[in-house]
Design an enzyme around this catalytic site. Structure first.
Site, PDB file in Angstrom:
ATOM      1  N   GLN A 180       0.803  -1.228   0.000  1.00 26.49           N
ATOM      2  CA  GLN A 180       0.000   0.000   0.000  1.00 26.49           C
ATOM      3  C   GLN A 180       0.834   1.275   0.000  1.00 26.49           C
ATOM      4  OE1 GLN A 180      -3.213   1.297  -1.050  1.00 26.49           O
ATOM      5  NE2 GLN A 180      -3.587  -0.708  -0.115  1.00 26.49           N
ATOM      6  N   ALA A 201       2.122  -4.410  -8.523  1.00 29.35           N
ATOM      7  CA  ALA A 201       2.128  -3.401  -9.583  1.00 29.35           C
ATOM      8  C   ALA A 201       0.829  -2.609  -9.663  1.00 29.35           C
ATOM      9  CB  ALA A 201       2.398  -4.072 -10.932  1.00 29.35           C
ATOM     10  N   THR A 239       7.339 -19.471 -16.559  1.00 33.47           N
ATOM     11  CA  THR A 239       7.718 -18.391 -17.463  1.00 33.47           C
ATOM     12  C   THR A 239       7.162 -17.067 -16.960  1.00 33.47           C
ATOM     13  OG1 THR A 239       7.709 -19.922 -19.333  1.00 33.47           O
ATOM     14  CG2 THR A 239       7.609 -17.564 -19.843  1.00 33.47           C
ATOM     15  N   CYS A 330     -10.553  -6.689  -0.950  1.00 33.20           N
ATOM     16  CA  CYS A 330     -10.321  -8.132  -1.037  1.00 33.20           C
ATOM     17  C   CYS A 330     -11.282  -8.919  -0.158  1.00 33.20           C
ATOM     18  CB  CYS A 330      -8.880  -8.451  -0.650  1.00 33.20           C
ATOM     19  SG  CYS A 330      -7.659  -7.640  -1.702  1.00 33.20           S
TER      20      CYS A 330
END
Length: 389
Positions: A180, A201, A239, A330
């Site tokens: 945050q 991000a 990957t 959330c």
């Protein structure tokens, strides 16, 4: 319209510059692990992004490991250190107001035999240094504290906490959930002295689905969670999400360049908002810190007397197109009361009347004017529906 968005702590819009950078590289399909030119170009772009992430927090590039986001970073830091440490019982110190990504991991690790201490907070959401000191035991192996709370904005004195912990036992790992605060306040991991730090991000105008874990000196003693092809120097198999990582790097680069400018703007917006609030609406209380340097200036949690937060949020959204939160995004779909506000000692009625407002880079004074007019009308409308007598 972005101007009507007041939920930046949940997620941020993708910056135009970040989107442009991602579009420029959208056809970059090489696998960074491949040795041919296509793979090496992809690797070059990924390492450029790693440098930008590291620079934002004054870390070495070799200390940054890309993940799928803040939740994975936190899981890796906590579970990884638990699995790699043979000290049993493994003692973890955290707080009662952590994000679910930390609390749920601690709950899970407790089923595996970990001993968890949950530190209390005061009425403004701050942990007492003395409580932290007293919680340390002979078998304490890990401390995990969030830098700033996502619901009320309280910023913990992390540097002082690290110093206290390390003076007692330098082998204790100190992890910080910095999801945050990245891009909002100056972060220097060298000054802080932390061993691990988690980032995401999408909180700094980058893409969802990527983040990073900082590990001091490229610390690799913790067990990896994802086994596979040996990516991220053998630390995290799979990957890499190259395009998102490139966007993350651009977001960090811009956050570094504009940090002070944006911070000063947010401080001014907060002052303007609080003045308008005081002159527009009666019978409200701010939850958590109101003024000072030890809070996220973009975050304001407010309780309105005789109002239900769900009704207010719906009215603001459906009538005025305004987005606010009634708690951590959330866990907004859960029936439980906010564990953060409960930890402050607030009553059930006050918690149920609380909304969180968070500003961001795209917020301006006109947006706040519109928001305040809409908020006043909504509060008055809901209060007018109360039974008389």
């Amino acid at each position: 319209m972005i101007g009507r968005y007041f939920d930046y702590n949940a997620t941020t819009p993708l910056r135009e510059e970040v989107a442009s950078t991602m579009i420029e590289n959208i056809m970059l399909f090489g696998n960074p692990s491949s040795t041919h030119s296509f793979g090496q170009l992809a690797k070059l772009k990924m390492e450029e992004a790693r440098l930008h992430v590291a620079t934002l927090i004054n870390a070495e590039e070799t200390d940054i490991f890309f993940t799928s986001g803040g939740t994975e970073s936190i899981n890796t830091a906590l579970k990884g250190h638990f699995l790699s440490n043979d000290k049993r019982p493994f003692h973890i110190i955290t707080s009662k107001i952590e994000h679910a990504a930390t609390l749920e991991v601690c709950r899970y690790l407790s089923t595996l035999g970990a001993e968890i201490t949950y530190l209390p907070v005061d009425t403004n959401g701050f942990i007492a240094i003395e409580d932290l000191k007293n919680a340390i035991q002979e078998n304490t192996a890990l401390v995990s504290i969030m830098f700033a709370n996502n619901e009320i904005g309280s910023i913990q004195p992390i540097q002082e906490m690290v110093r206290v912990v390390k003076n007692i036992n330098s082998n204790i790992i100190f992890h910080v959930d910095a999801v945050q605060v990245i891009g909002k306040i100056q972060i220097d991991v060298r000054d802080l002295g932390v061993d691990a730090l988690s980032m995401a991000a999408h909180k700094i105008y980058g893409p969802k689905g990527t983040g990073a874990l900082y590990l001091k000196n490229g610390e690799r003693k913790l067990d990896q969670l994802l086994h596979g092809g040996g990516q991220e120097k053998g630390f995290r198999g799979g990957t890499e999400n190259l395009l998102a990582i490139i966007g993350f790097g651009k977001a960090c680069e811009m956050a570094k360049e504009e940090l002070m400018q944006n911070a000063n703007k947010i401080i001014a917006l907060r002052s303007y908002f609080l003045d308008k609030l005081e002159n527009s609406i009666e019978h409200y209380e701010i939850n958590g810190p109101v003024l000072g340097e030890d809070l996220l200036q973009n975050t304001i949690n407010i309780s309105f007397l005789n109002i239900r937060a769900e009704a207010l949020a719906v009215l603001l959204s459906q009538t005025y197109g305004i987005a606010v939160s009634i708690g951590s995004a959330c866990s907004a779909d859960k029936a439980n009361l906010s564990h953060v506000l409960l930890a402050l000692g607030l009553s059930e009625d006050r918690i149920k009347s609380s909304i969180r407002i968070s500003f961001g880079n795209y917020t301006d004074y006109k947006d706040i004017d519109y928001f305040m007019e809409s908020l006043k009308a909504s509060v008055n409308r809901l209060r007018s529906m109360l039974p008389v007598g």
